[in-house]
Motif scaffolding. Structure first.
Motif, PDB file in Angstrom:
ATOM      1  N   PHE A 231       3.939  -0.133   2.518  1.00  0.00           N
ATOM      2  CA  PHE A 231       3.794  -1.165   3.543  1.00  0.00           C
ATOM      3  C   PHE A 231       3.013  -2.337   2.964  1.00  0.00           C
ATOM      4  CE2 PHE A 231       0.676   2.133   3.533  1.00  0.00           C
ATOM      5  CZ  PHE A 231      -0.526   1.461   3.471  1.00  0.00           C
ATOM      6  N   LEU A 232       3.173  -3.505   3.573  1.00  0.00           N
ATOM      7  CA  LEU A 232       2.496  -4.692   3.065  1.00  0.00           C
ATOM      8  C   LEU A 232       1.239  -5.038   3.844  1.00  0.00           C
ATOM      9  CD1 LEU A 232       2.478  -6.956   1.000  1.00  0.00           C
ATOM     10  CD2 LEU A 232       3.914  -8.298   2.543  1.00  0.00           C
TER      11      LEU A 232
ATOM     12  N   GLY B 267       3.669  -2.372  -6.659  1.00  0.00           N
ATOM     13  CA  GLY B 267       3.170  -1.167  -6.020  1.00  0.00           C
ATOM     14  C   GLY B 267       1.676  -1.264  -5.766  1.00  0.00           C
ATOM     15  N   ALA B 268       1.124  -0.171  -5.307  1.00  0.00           N
ATOM     16  CA  ALA B 268      -0.303  -0.131  -5.000  1.00  0.00           C
ATOM     17  C   ALA B 268      -1.125  -0.149  -6.284  1.00  0.00           C
ATOM     18  CB  ALA B 268      -0.615   1.124  -4.195  1.00  0.00           C
ATOM     19  N   GLY B 269      -2.323  -0.721  -6.202  1.00  0.00           N
ATOM     20  CA  GLY B 269      -3.203  -0.785  -7.359  1.00  0.00           C
ATOM     21  C   GLY B 269      -4.653  -0.861  -6.920  1.00  0.00           C
TER      22      GLY B 269
ATOM     23  N   GLY C 185       0.832  -1.193   0.000  1.00  0.00           N
ATOM     24  CA  GLY C 185       0.000   0.000   0.000  1.00  0.00           C
ATOM     25  C   GLY C 185       0.865   1.240   0.000  1.00  0.00           C
ATOM     26  N   ALA C 186       0.239   2.391  -0.223  1.00  0.00           N
ATOM     27  CA  ALA C 186       0.975   3.658  -0.274  1.00  0.00           C
ATOM     28  C   ALA C 186       0.197   4.749   0.433  1.00  0.00           C
ATOM     29  CB  ALA C 186       1.244   4.055  -1.723  1.00  0.00           C
ATOM     30  N   SER C 187       0.884   5.476   1.285  1.00  0.00           N
ATOM     31  CA  SER C 187       0.312   6.663   1.913  1.00  0.00           C
ATOM     32  C   SER C 187       1.397   7.735   1.919  1.00  0.00           C
ATOM     33  CB  SER C 187      -0.174   6.356   3.331  1.00  0.00           C
ATOM     34  OG  SER C 187       0.907   5.971   4.163  1.00  0.00           O
ATOM     35  N   SER C 188       1.082   8.894   2.451  1.00  0.00           N
ATOM     36  CA  SER C 188       2.083   9.961   2.469  1.00  0.00           C
ATOM     37  C   SER C 188       2.146  10.605   3.851  1.00  0.00           C
ATOM     38  CB  SER C 188       1.763  11.018   1.404  1.00  0.00           C
ATOM     39  OG  SER C 188       0.500  11.609   1.625  1.00  0.00           O
ATOM     40  N   TRP C 189       3.209  11.325   4.068  1.00  0.00           N
ATOM     41  CA  TRP C 189       3.383  12.014   5.344  1.00  0.00           C
ATOM     42  C   TRP C 189       3.994  13.393   5.119  1.00  0.00           C
ATOM     43  CZ3 TRP C 189       8.613  12.951   6.039  1.00  0.00           C
ATOM     44  CH2 TRP C 189       9.503  12.095   5.368  1.00  0.00           C
TER      45      TRP C 189
END
Length: 440
Positions: free
Chosen positions: A307-308, A379-381, A218-222
């Motif tokens: 992260f997984l 990557g994320a999808g 997954g993907a997030s931002s900070w």
């Protein structure tokens, strides 16, 4: 005889033999394979038409034109189609949904996307067959080849009457490459429909014939904001270390604390600091002023976090918060905030059982063994939005090279095999009523 690109389609498909398939295949399944083989000229022609439609994520008309091309084909094989439109303010085309309802077998959600990274101002790259193994074109492997693969598999199953009692939804999002925000709006219908299905199959780019994805990160931002006491540079390290030093300390502590954790990554992609920082959070731009002899009072860092699992995601955020809050350098303070992005697709036992089924089919077809790939390599999808609700498998699309690059290619030698494998996989899952997620 119709030709596409530089070689005859008949010459292309004649290179692929279906005579070596295992005797485990039923007579009806062999008929499906034969139909796919015979239909390859039409399949390749449709792929050419789809690839030659520019459907960059922001090209609303182009995305809908690509969707309309597929929509007509799905209606020919008895699917009910509709467009899920999004608010005009999001500036996205919406999503194409093709579905049919039955009474038997597992309910399948097949996932594709209509958009590409190539907007209308990108260099032209029309569909072209380069040689007997390679074709090129905008979005040909990410993921117009996968979209056509879904349709071609279902066309063959329809012609043989093998899905007349099946529940199947083919869902093509219009903004996978640059998703409209918030996801609570752009993915709401997608998620709601997934919840009434049993299995999700994603036809994103394959990593060869023998690897599929049971997980995707997954993907997030900070965003990190650091504040320091402004002063003369001669006083650095005394009353204040300044915002830039503190930001550097925090980033380095992130690296020391978290960088060895498998499947976790965090990248500071944007770092500014100085006396005055005017930050545009929407466009992620900044104007900075400062002097060599001024201790910088302000710094901003933006980055992503991959992260997984949800547990890994939560743990990483908690550790980053502690690093930001404690042991600050003299005269500084900092705060960090997080923005949710695409969730992860966690590897599960149910996902692995799907690999086992697919592997058996692949070996029966003479294609070879199929294994689960390294989830850290994907990557994320879109499938990640729904993987928590259903058993899921991704990477079932076509394989090629250079995704997102001007010379994106697809391996045409494997195209027929992949369509055939997907068709048998879909048929057996819709024929099967047992719970994949539990022991038989």
């Amino acid at each position: 005889m119709r030709t596409v690109g530089k070689i005859s389609l008949l010459t292309f498909i004649s290179c692929i033999s279906i005579s070596a398939f295992s005797q485990k295949l039923s007579a009806e399944e062999k008929k499906v394979l034969a139909i796919i083989h015979q239909s390859m000229p039409e399949t390749m022609e449709l792929l050419k038409q789809l690839v030659n439609i520019n459907s960059g994520s922001h090209n609303i008309d182009g995305v809908r034109k690509a969707g309309n091309l597929l929509q007509k084909e799905f209606e020919k094989i008895g699917f009910t189609t509709e467009w899920v439109y999004l608010p005009d303010s999001l500036k996205r085309a919406g999503h194409l949904v093709a579905s049919r309802k039955g009474t038997k077998g597992k309910k399948l959600l097949l996932i594709g996307h209509l958009d590409t990274v190539f907007e209308p101002d990108a260099p032209e790259n029309p569909f072209t067959i380069l040689n007997d193994s390679t074709a090129t074109g905008q979005g040909i492997n990410d993921m117009k080849g996968g979209d056509v693969l879904i349709l071609a598999a279902l066309q063959a199953l329809h012609k043989t009457g093998l899905i007349k009692n099946a529940t199947i939804t083919a869902y093509f999002t219009g903004d996978e490459e640059i998703a409209g925000e918030p996801a609570s709006i752009t993915r709401k219908d997608f998620i709601d429909r997934a919840k009434i299905h049993d299995i999700a199959l994603g036809f994103e780019t394959a990593q060869g014939l023998h690897t599929v994805a049971t997980g995707r990160r997954g993907a997030s931002s900070w965003q990190l904001k650091v504040f320091g006491k402004q002063g003369h540079s001669a006083g650095i390290f005394n009353n204040s270390y300044g915002a830039v030093y503190e930001a550097a300390r925090i980033l380095n502590t992130f690296r020391e604390t978290l960088s060895k954790e498998k499947y976790l990554s965090f990248n500071p992609g944007f770092f500014v600091g100085g006396a005055e920082v005017a930050y545009d959070s929407i466009n992620i731009r900044a104007t900075v002023t400062g002097k060599n002899n001024i201790i910088s009072p302000s710094a901003i860092v933006r980055g992503d976090l991959r992260f997984l699992t949800a547990a890994q995601h939560d743990s990483a955020r908690a550790k980053m918060k502690r690093i930001v809050r404690f042991n600050n350098l003299a005269g500084t303070k900092a705060e960090i905030s997080f923005i949710d992005g695409i969730p992860s697709m966690e590897p599960t036992d149910g996902n692995m059982k799907l690999v086992t089924i697919l592997n058996g089919i692949s070996e029966e077809l003479g294609i070879g063994q199929v294994k689960a790939g390294d989830p850290g390599s994907r990557g994320a999808g879109d499938i990640s939005y729904v993987a928590r609700y259903v058993d899921a498998l991704d990477g079932l699309g076509v394989n090629g090279r250079g995704a997102h690059s001007p010379g994106e290619t697809m391996d045409i030698r494997n195209f027929e095999n992949l369509i055939q494998r997907a068709a048998i996989f879909i048929f057996r899952l819709t024929k099967n009523s047992h719970n994949i997620s539990k022991d038989d």
